[in-house]
Design a protein around this motif. Structure first.
Motif, short mmCIF file in Angstrom:
data_model
loop_
_atom_site.label_atom_id
_atom_site.label_comp_id
_atom_site.label_asym_id
_atom_site.label_seq_id
_atom_site.Cartn_x
_atom_site.Cartn_y
_atom_site.Cartn_z
N LEU A 7 0.83 -1.20 0.00
CA LEU A 7 0.00 0.00 0.00
C LEU A 7 0.86 1.25 0.00
O LEU A 7 0.59 2.21 -0.74
CB LEU A 7 -0.92 0.01 1.22
CG LEU A 7 -1.75 1.28 1.42
CD1 LEU A 7 -2.69 1.52 0.24
CD2 LEU A 7 -2.53 1.21 2.73
N THR A 8 1.89 1.28 0.81
CA THR A 8 2.80 2.44 0.83
C THR A 8 3.40 2.68 -0.54
O THR A 8 3.48 3.82 -1.02
CB THR A 8 3.91 2.22 1.87
OG1 THR A 8 3.32 2.06 3.16
CG2 THR A 8 4.88 3.40 1.90
N LYS A 11 0.61 4.02 -2.96
CA LYS A 11 0.28 5.41 -2.67
C LYS A 11 1.34 6.35 -3.27
O LYS A 11 1.01 7.39 -3.85
CB LYS A 11 0.15 5.63 -1.17
CG LYS A 11 -1.10 5.02 -0.56
CD LYS A 11 -1.08 5.03 0.96
CE LYS A 11 -1.17 6.43 1.52
NZ LYS A 11 -1.28 6.41 3.00
N ARG A 12 2.59 5.98 -3.12
CA ARG A 12 3.66 6.84 -3.68
C ARG A 12 3.57 6.88 -5.20
O ARG A 12 3.66 7.97 -5.80
CB ARG A 12 5.02 6.31 -3.24
CG ARG A 12 6.19 7.08 -3.88
CD ARG A 12 7.52 6.69 -3.28
NE ARG A 12 7.83 5.29 -3.41
CZ ARG A 12 8.32 4.72 -4.51
NH1 ARG A 12 8.52 5.45 -5.60
NH2 ARG A 12 8.59 3.44 -4.55
N ARG A 15 0.69 9.13 -6.42
CA ARG A 15 0.95 10.57 -6.37
C ARG A 15 1.96 10.99 -7.44
O ARG A 15 1.83 12.08 -8.02
CB ARG A 15 1.43 10.96 -4.97
CG ARG A 15 0.32 10.80 -3.92
CD ARG A 15 0.66 11.49 -2.62
NE ARG A 15 -0.41 11.33 -1.64
CZ ARG A 15 -1.50 12.06 -1.59
NH1 ARG A 15 -1.68 13.04 -2.49
NH2 ARG A 15 -2.41 11.87 -0.65
N LEU A 116 -6.78 1.03 -4.50
CA LEU A 116 -6.49 2.47 -4.41
C LEU A 116 -7.00 3.18 -5.64
O LEU A 116 -6.89 2.67 -6.76
CB LEU A 116 -4.98 2.66 -4.27
CG LEU A 116 -4.39 4.07 -4.27
CD1 LEU A 116 -3.08 4.09 -3.47
CD2 LEU A 116 -4.09 4.56 -5.68
N TYR A 118 -6.72 7.33 -7.05
CA TYR A 118 -6.24 8.68 -6.78
C TYR A 118 -6.76 9.64 -7.85
O TYR A 118 -6.66 9.36 -9.05
CB TYR A 118 -4.72 8.73 -6.76
CG TYR A 118 -4.14 10.11 -6.50
CD1 TYR A 118 -4.52 10.84 -5.37
CD2 TYR A 118 -3.22 10.69 -7.37
CE1 TYR A 118 -4.01 12.10 -5.12
CE2 TYR A 118 -2.70 11.93 -7.12
CZ TYR A 118 -3.09 12.65 -6.00
OH TYR A 118 -2.58 13.91 -5.75
N LEU A 125 -7.17 10.92 -2.44
CA LEU A 125 -6.74 9.53 -2.49
C LEU A 125 -7.66 8.70 -1.61
O LEU A 125 -7.87 9.03 -0.44
CB LEU A 125 -5.30 9.42 -1.98
CG LEU A 125 -4.64 8.05 -1.91
CD1 LEU A 125 -4.39 7.51 -3.32
CD2 LEU A 125 -3.33 8.14 -1.14
N TYR A 127 -8.41 4.60 -0.46
CA TYR A 127 -7.77 3.30 -0.52
C TYR A 127 -8.32 2.39 0.57
O TYR A 127 -8.99 2.85 1.52
CB TYR A 127 -6.25 3.42 -0.38
CG TYR A 127 -5.78 4.13 0.86
CD1 TYR A 127 -5.55 3.44 2.05
CD2 TYR A 127 -5.57 5.51 0.86
CE1 TYR A 127 -5.11 4.10 3.19
CE2 TYR A 127 -5.14 6.17 2.00
CZ TYR A 127 -4.91 5.46 3.16
OH TYR A 127 -4.49 6.12 4.28
N GLU A 137 -7.64 10.43 1.92
CA GLU A 137 -6.73 11.55 2.16
C GLU A 137 -7.10 12.65 1.18
O GLU A 137 -7.09 12.44 -0.03
CB GLU A 137 -5.27 11.14 1.96
CG GLU A 137 -4.79 10.05 2.91
CD GLU A 137 -3.36 9.61 2.64
OE1 GLU A 137 -2.64 10.33 1.90
OE2 GLU A 137 -2.96 8.54 3.15
#
Length: 270
Positions: A7-8, A11-12, A15, A116, A118, A125, A127, A137
């Motif tokens: 997930l980390t 997410k990166r 973006r 996710l 975005y 975002l 997720y 977010e």
């Protein structure tokens, strides 16, 4: 690999993909036509190049299945990242809104377990991790858990009409299901966000096949919010398994209303 780690990563990448979209949105790209006559841009391809490189560098042993990456037969015994680099390319080109980046993580023991979406235009975002709820977010704020929408009576449900579909097929179906025109909403890639906010309740996709990259991220999110996500014949949608034959379409709706739509929709579209 740990779902939190994936997930980390996702997410990166989301973006970074969003930054590429917004940097070029005013036309700093070329448009090409694919063999199926859909459009792709340099933006889609740049995000795909980034995604392919980063998956290879950081997620050892995990495959990639995305719209613009090279395709191989899916091996359901191995884990995958599934992604739509730029979901809504035509919206990006023509309208400058209604597009997103969507991704998911499939594990052979757990199925689709991270999802996710975005929206770079509004810096939002959303997720979910399977069994852990959905989060949002917005505008750089800290993540907050999304409360599943409250149940609604049938006469209050809202229905999704694909924004760019010009025929009357969806309108006719929804009217037969009892929806008045005020409850038929024109939707684009923001439909997942609308469902999370309780603004949109029912999505029926009258298509025999939707690519996995178009539905996987959304599927994890909406299921964590209490929606049912399946084929219209009740079968579950599973990554790497083809749709039933014949496939009348796909259904996303509140869990408590799924049997009504499973029963009535096939009869109404027959």
């Amino acid at each position: 690999m740990n779902a939190t780690h994936v997930l980390t990563f996702l997410k990166r990448i989301a973006r970074e993909a969003g930054s590429i979209m917004m940097e070029r949105i005013d036309g700093q790209y070329k448009v090409y036509e694919k063999p199926d006559h859909s459009r792709v841009t340099d933006v889609d391809l740049a995000i795909s190049k980034l995604l392919q490189a980063q998956v290879e560098a950081e997620l050892t042993g995990i495959g990639l299945y995305s719209e613009e990456s090279p395709k191989e037969a899916i091996d359901r015994s191995k884990p995958y990242i599934i992604a739509d680099e730029l979901d809504g390319t035509s919206y990006y080109i023509d309208l400058k809104k209604g597009f997103s980046h969507q991704s998911a993580y499939y594990h052979p023991e757990h199925g689709l377990c991270v999802g996710l979406v975005y929206y770079p235009r509004i810096d939002t975002l959303i997720y979910a991790v399977k069994g852990q709820g959905a989060f949002i977010e917005e505008g750089g704020e800290a993540p907050r858990r999304v409360t599943p929408p409250a149940p609604k009576p049938m006469e209050a449900l809202t229905f999704a009409h694909p924004l760019r579909y010009r025929g009357e097929r969806y309108n006719n179906l929804y009217r037969k299901l009892g929806a008045d025109d005020d409850r038929i909403l024109r939707t684009d890639a923001r439909r997942t966000l609308m469902m999370a906010k309780g603004e949109l309740d029912v999505n029926i996709f009258l298509s025999p096949h939707i690519p996995y990259w178009d539905l996987s991220g959304e599927k994890v999110i909406v299921e964590e919010l209490g929606y049912s996500h399946s084929y219209l014949n009740r079968q579950p949608v599973e990554f790497g398994k083809p749709p039933p034959k014949p496939n009348l379409g796909y259904l996303i709706c509140p869990e408590e209303w799924k049997e009504k739509f499973f029963t009535e929709t096939p009869r109404l579209i027959a």
